[in-house]
Design an enzyme around this catalytic site. Structure first.
Site, PDB file in Angstrom:
ATOM      1  N   GLU A 135       5.260 -13.338  26.845  1.00 25.97           N
ATOM      2  CA  GLU A 135       4.841 -14.578  26.164  1.00 25.97           C
ATOM      3  C   GLU A 135       3.401 -14.939  26.531  1.00 25.97           C
ATOM      4  O   GLU A 135       2.660 -15.484  25.706  1.00 25.97           O
ATOM      5  CB  GLU A 135       5.828 -15.716  26.506  1.00 25.97           C
ATOM      6  N   LYS A 171      10.619 -20.901  32.228  1.00 29.27           N
ATOM      7  CA  LYS A 171       9.632 -21.087  31.148  1.00 29.27           C
ATOM      8  C   LYS A 171       9.254 -22.572  31.062  1.00 29.27           C
ATOM      9  O   LYS A 171       9.184 -23.232  32.084  1.00 29.27           O
ATOM     10  CB  LYS A 171      10.186 -20.523  29.833  1.00 29.27           C
ATOM     11  N   SER A 187      17.666 -11.100  27.797  1.00 28.37           N
ATOM     12  CA  SER A 187      19.026 -11.515  27.443  1.00 28.37           C
ATOM     13  C   SER A 187      20.068 -11.106  28.487  1.00 28.37           C
ATOM     14  O   SER A 187      21.199 -10.750  28.135  1.00 28.37           O
ATOM     15  CB  SER A 187      19.407 -10.993  26.051  1.00 28.37           C
ATOM     16  N   ASN A 229      13.555 -17.405  35.362  1.00 28.20           N
ATOM     17  CA  ASN A 229      12.293 -17.824  34.735  1.00 28.20           C
ATOM     18  C   ASN A 229      12.617 -18.975  33.790  1.00 28.20           C
ATOM     19  O   ASN A 229      13.137 -18.751  32.701  1.00 28.20           O
ATOM     20  CB  ASN A 229      11.687 -16.637  33.977  1.00 28.20           C
ATOM     21  N   GLU A 254      10.824  -5.662  30.653  1.00 26.11           N
ATOM     22  CA  GLU A 254      11.328  -6.646  29.703  1.00 26.11           C
ATOM     23  C   GLU A 254      10.962  -6.225  28.277  1.00 26.11           C
ATOM     24  O   GLU A 254       9.866  -6.547  27.795  1.00 26.11           O
ATOM     25  CB  GLU A 254      10.730  -8.024  29.994  1.00 26.11           C
ATOM     26  N   HIS A 285       3.828 -11.758  31.712  1.00 24.92           N
ATOM     27  CA  HIS A 285       5.014 -11.919  30.867  1.00 24.92           C
ATOM     28  C   HIS A 285       4.594 -11.746  29.403  1.00 24.92           C
ATOM     29  O   HIS A 285       3.496 -12.128  29.011  1.00 24.92           O
ATOM     30  CB  HIS A 285       5.621 -13.303  31.095  1.00 24.92           C
ATOM     31  N   GLY A 303      15.178 -13.428  24.778  1.00 26.57           N
ATOM     32  CA  GLY A 303      15.600 -14.631  24.072  1.00 26.57           C
ATOM     33  C   GLY A 303      16.240 -14.370  22.723  1.00 26.57           C
ATOM     34  O   GLY A 303      16.425 -15.279  21.929  1.00 26.57           O
TER      35      GLY A 303
HETATM   36  P1  PGA Z   1      15.805 -14.187  28.363  1.00 24.07           P
HETATM   37  O1  PGA Z   1      14.310 -14.195  28.921  1.00 24.07           O
HETATM   38  O2  PGA Z   1      16.725 -13.908  29.520  1.00 24.07           O
HETATM   39  O3  PGA Z   1      16.006 -15.554  27.781  1.00 24.07           O
HETATM   40  O4  PGA Z   1      15.888 -13.106  27.337  1.00 24.07           O
HETATM   41  C1  PGA Z   1      13.885 -13.272  29.887  1.00 24.07           C
HETATM   42  C2  PGA Z   1      12.433 -13.491  30.213  1.00 24.07           C
HETATM   43  O5  PGA Z   1      11.655 -13.844  29.318  1.00 24.07           O
HETATM   44  O6  PGA Z   1      12.014 -13.314  31.375  1.00 24.07           O
END
Ligand code: PGA
Length: 272
Positions: free
Chosen positions: A105, A15, A222, A13, A176, A103, A182
């Site tokens: 976000e 983003k 992560s 992903n 998640e 997601h 992140g």
């Molecule tokens: P990350 O993000 O691996 O940077 O923690 C995962 C995601 O948001 O799908």
């Protein structure tokens, strides 16, 4: 967990990251790595921003292992006056086969709710896309002992409009935990597996036991080459309930993304 026909899914992903030249550079780097060794036992997926879908699609054939293309969101309406939005049919037209939906976000910054996510999941499936429905609790919810209730509710409500559509459904889910996205804080592998198992049992209740066994449940938050081995070696295919990963930060670097995919099983030489 008994043997299942699920193929592990390694999904990147990106983003709101990478211009088109940067996206094509990534694919060239991934192609070079896959020529040295490629895990053909997994399904590889890249989800770039909308602006790079075409640029990535046009060079994916450079990669000797099949890599699929995904999007990061979509609108549930089929077409019309929805400024700034992209429909499922537009994604299909852009060679997209997967779409990340719900997601955290999107839920946090763009007001998506379980109801709006459910409409998107329904529209995606109807268009022949495979949704990756994201669920997971915030730190506050985890500390309040609400993890399981939140996850069960997000799965149940997110799939609510699919219940009449069991037979033709294709679907993946991703656990998640919001506090692990992140942040560098990974959920422990055992706990990630436990919640992925909870998602599978919820799927059995909401859809059917057969659908639960056929559906990939990913872990995201992560994931890096340094922790993916433990996730997959201990709880991966036929051992637990983690059927792959949804990877943010580490999916931006071709060598990290490649290493995570390679860690799923003993790599086989890629048949070019
Ligand atoms: P990350 O993000 O691996 O940077 O923690 C995962 C995601 O948001 O799908």
């Amino acid at each position: 967990m008994t043997a299942s026909p699920r193929t592990p899914l390694i999904a990147g992903n990106w983003k709101m990251m990478k211009t088109r030249p940067q996206a094509q550079r990534f694919v060239a780097d991934l192609a070079a790595l896959c020529k040295q060794g490629c895990n053909t036992a997994v399904e590889w997926l890249i989800c770039p921003p909308f602006t790079s879908l075409d640029a990535v699609s046009s060079v994916l054939s450079q990669v000797p292992c099949p890599v699929k293309l995904g999007a990061q969101t979509m609108e549930s309406q089929p077409e019309g006056a929805y400024t700034g939005e992209i429909s499922a049919a537009m994604l299909v037209d852009a060679n997209v086969s997967y779409v990340i939906l719900g997601h955290s976000e999107r839920r946090q910054y763009y007001g998506e709710t379980n109801a709006t996510v459910a409409a998107k999941v329904q529209a995606a499936v109807a268009a022949g896309l495979t949704p990756i429905l994201c669920v997971g609790e915030t730190l506050e919810q985890r500390e309040g002992g609400m993890t399981d209730a939140v996850v069960i509710e997000q799965v149940t409500e997110g799939l609510a409009l699919l219940q009449n559509n069991k037979a033709s459904m294709t679907l993946a889910l991703a656990y998640e935990p919001v506090w692990a996205i992140g942040t560098g804080k990974t959920c422990g592998a055992a706990e990630a597996n436990r919640v992925c198992g909870l998602i599978r049992s919820t799927l059995a209740d909401v859809l059917s036991p057969q659908a639960a066994q056929a559906t990939r449940v990913l872990y995201g938050g992560s994931v890096k080459p340094t922790n993916s081995g433990e996730l997959f070696a201990t709880y991966g295919l036929n051992k637990g309930d983690i059927d792959g990963a949804l990877i943010g930060g580490a999916s931006l670097v071709a060598s990290d993304f490649h290493a995570i995919g390679m860690s799923v099983q003993v790599p086989a030489a890629c048949a070019v």
